[in-house]
Design an enzyme around this catalytic site. Structure first.
Site, mmCIF file in Angstrom:
data_model
loop_
_atom_site.group_PDB
_atom_site.id
_atom_site.type_symbol
_atom_site.label_atom_id
_atom_site.label_comp_id
_atom_site.label_asym_id
_atom_site.label_seq_id
_atom_site.Cartn_x
_atom_site.Cartn_y
_atom_site.Cartn_z
ATOM 1 N N HIS A 256 0.833 -1.211 0.000
ATOM 2 C CA HIS A 256 0.000 0.000 0.000
ATOM 3 C C HIS A 256 0.866 1.259 0.000
ATOM 4 O O HIS A 256 0.538 2.246 -0.640
ATOM 5 C CB HIS A 256 -0.904 0.029 1.233
ATOM 6 C CG HIS A 256 -1.950 -1.027 1.205
ATOM 7 N ND1 HIS A 256 -2.866 -1.119 0.185
ATOM 8 C CD2 HIS A 256 -2.228 -2.033 2.052
ATOM 9 C CE1 HIS A 256 -3.657 -2.136 0.408
ATOM 10 N NE2 HIS A 256 -3.295 -2.720 1.538
ATOM 11 N N CYS B 265 7.592 -5.995 -23.098
ATOM 12 C CA CYS B 265 6.872 -5.156 -22.134
ATOM 13 C C CYS B 265 7.578 -5.103 -20.778
ATOM 14 O O CYS B 265 7.090 -4.486 -19.849
ATOM 15 C CB CYS B 265 5.427 -5.625 -21.972
ATOM 16 S SG CYS B 265 5.283 -7.280 -21.310
#
Ligand code: PEP
Ligand code: MG
Length: 598
Positions: free
Chosen positions: A194, A507
């Site tokens: 987070h 990617c």
């Protein structure tokens, strides 16, 4: 440059910063314990309750501030922390510890944190550690209040600081007002925690995995943070500071100038069209570039949709989100990668057994094929959304041809059942695979025959080719994207894809380095997919180079037998571009080699 004072970590958010370190006492090392007399126990419990109330109020304030700055979604973590903190059963437990053991509030809170950390934190899985951090974070803030740590003095000031802490938690990232945070550096913390998500949302340069950082720091020590390369330099000397300031200046000028070119097509000087797409790993990323500046989304990491929730997202939730991305990109392709959890990306609500080698374990497509309902729901949502744009499906962690066939079978079943349910399903949605497990290199022609496109995931391919954990700071030095074996693998994929007439892109993060992007163009790739921030410089470099020059870079790089050799070829390429741009009054950084892409 004083190399010995450089601490190497893992980059979580890019950017440069120079300033005084402020060590955040989010994890007090010494919590005093004393016994409390019977008659004083009620007062001790009151002290605890007051500290909890004060912390809950502070969490509410931070929630409001974060919501106002970057939106409700990011602010949600503080609501969760408040819920954890105000859970009556937990509070009662801590009060009982004070009364039963007749100890002070600090010691009782520390006992609670220790218990939870031991229970949840002992696991190697980041998700579980993340859960344990979510639990401990608000309680550590209570400890700070009880112990009257020096937060007040720094909170009152207006000095800009680099926050240093043991762990990257939301409390740390919001310790003082955003304008005052130059960077955040921590000893522990994952790319997907987070705290990491918040740091990226706020655009705060951030480096984690800095071993023994706190023992080497003093309050106020001047440090230099390179969020691009993932390093921290302690006590830089004047020469380092001058270099840093020059780099910062160049960066600002470059960003301004490159911005002017961002909307132009990535076509080489001799007319070869190369595609530059973007990697999207959160909804926020989608708002960081105008859709017309990218040739599409080359990698939609759908994990975030699962990680930001308390349970698996429903088909409807997924449908809405995928539709939103497709609509935003209009007629440009959106490459949706199916769920790639496991290893460093754990879901707090999906408890998987502890694994000794999670990178080699239950992750990516392996989970999707075992828990097929997960895959079916995701494919249903994706197929339904595909009516709203140009969708492609990308499969992560493919190891064998059987896995691809299994997915095709499931895909057909899902398509049929949607049709039976009255949904309009497009005749074909291209399905491609990530090339990131070395086994795929050895069965390429047969794999290519079964897929519509391939995308090389160099972040994982490098880790598996070189046997170097991509997130382990102890071996960060050995994680070498320029290893000749990596180039050889990239060459092999480009050749096989060209022979099969299958579109191929890269990617992994190394493609975001503009010189490497030119090398990939020279190897024969059709596209690269990069973080939105790097779109302008990659496009600009392509527009400044001919396909012949790109081929030359590739040929020279392939001829090298050492990483150093490869790096010098790329450095030469940067130098040439740099000189050209200086002559033309624009510039790309000649030293962007320092951005160690991963
Ligand atoms: C990769 O492995 O290169 C990749 C793009 O995927 P991720 O970083 O999400 O594993
Ligand atoms: Mg990968």
């Amino acid at each position: 440059m004083a190399q010995h004072r450089i601490v190497k970590g893992v980059s979580v958010a890019p950017g440069l910063a120079l300033g005084p370190a402020h060590v955040v006492h989010a994890r007090p090392h010494v919590v005093p314990t004393w016994s409390v007399a019977e008659e004083d126990l009620a007062r001790e419990v009151d002290r605890l309750r007051e500290a909890v109330d004060q912390t809950a109020e502070e969490l509410r304030r931070r929630q409001r501030a974060v919501a106002a700055q970057v939106g409700e979604r990011d602010a949600g973590i503080f609501a969760l922390h408040r819920t954890i903190l105000t859970d009556p059963a937990t509070l009662k437990g801590v009060e009982a510890t004070i009364r039963d053991q007749r100890i002070n509030a600090e010691a009782a809170v520390q006992a609670l944190i220790d218990r939870v950390t031991k229970r949840l934190g002992a696991t190697a899985a980041e998700g579980m550690r993340g859960w344990s951090a979510d639990f401990s974070d608000p309680w550590r803030a209570v400890l700070d209040v009880l112990m009257q740590h020096d937060r007040e003095s720094i909170v009152q000031g207006d000095e800009q600081v680099i926050l240093a802490a043991a762990e990257l938690t939301p409390q740390v990232v919001t310790f003082v007002a955003r304008e005052r945070i130059l960077a955040v550096v921590t000893e522990a913390g994952g790319r997907f925690s987070h705290g990491a998500v918040l740091a990226r949302s706020f655009g705060i340069p951030c480096v984690v995995g800095l071993s023994n950082l706190l023992s080497r720091l003093e309050q106020g020590m001047r440090i230099l943070v390179d969020g691009d390369a993932g390093t921290v330099q302690l006590k830089p000397d004047q020469e380092d500071v001058d270099l840093f300031l020059a780099r910062l200046e160049r960066r600002k000028t470059r960003e301004k100038k490159l911005g002017l070119h961002a909307s132009l097509e990535p076509v080489t000087t001799d007319g070869k069209r190369f595609s530059v797409l973007v990697n999207v790993e959160s909804l926020r990323d989608l708002d960081t570039f105008p859709p017309s500046h990218a040739d599409g989304v080359g990698l939609l990491r759908t994990e975030f949709l699962y990680m930001e929730r308390q349970q698996f997202p429903s088909e409807e939730e997924q449908y809405r989100l995928y539709r939103r991305v497709l609509e935003k990109m209009g007629d440009r392709p959106v490459t949706l990668r199916t769920l790639d959890i496991g290893n460093d990306k754990q879901l707090p609500y999906f408890k998987t057994p502890r694994e000794a080698n999670p990178a080699l374990g239950w992750r990516g497509l392996r989970i999707s094929l075992e828990w097929q309902d997960l895959l079916r729901v995701q494919l249903r949502a994706a197929l339904r959304a595909s009516a709203h744009g140009d969708l492609r499906i990308l499969l992560p962690m493919v190891t064998s041809i059987e896995e691809v066939r299994d997915v095709h079978r499931i895909f057909d079943e899902v398509r049929r059942s949607l049709g039976d349910g009255g949904y309009e399903v497009p005749a074909s949605v291209p399905v491609g695979i990530m090339i990131e497990v070395p086994s795929t290199l050895f069965v390429l022609p047969s794999l290519l025959a079964e897929v519509d496109f391939v995308s090389v995931g160099t972040n994982d391919l490098v880790q598996y080719l070189l046997a170097v954990d991509r997130d382990n700071p102890l071996v960060a030095k050995l994680y070498d994207v320029h290893h000749p074996a990596v180039l050889s693998a990239l060459d092999q994929v480009a050749r096989a894809a060209q022979a099969a007439g299958t579109p191929a892109s890269v990617c992994g993060e190394m493609a975001g380095d503009y010189a490497t992007a030119l090398l990939l163009l020279g190897l024969g790739y059709d596209a690269v997919s990069v973080v939105p921030m790097l779109l302008p410089e990659v496009k600009y470099a392509v527009r400044e180079t001919s396909s012949v020059e790109a081929r030359e870079i590739a040929t020279q790089a392939l001829a090298q037998t050492t990483s150093e050799g490869v790096r010098s070829v790329l450095a030469g390429c940067r130098q040439r571009l740099h000189l050209r741009q200086v002559a033309e009054g624009s510039e790309l950084p000649a030293d962007s080699r320092k951005r160690e892409t991963r």
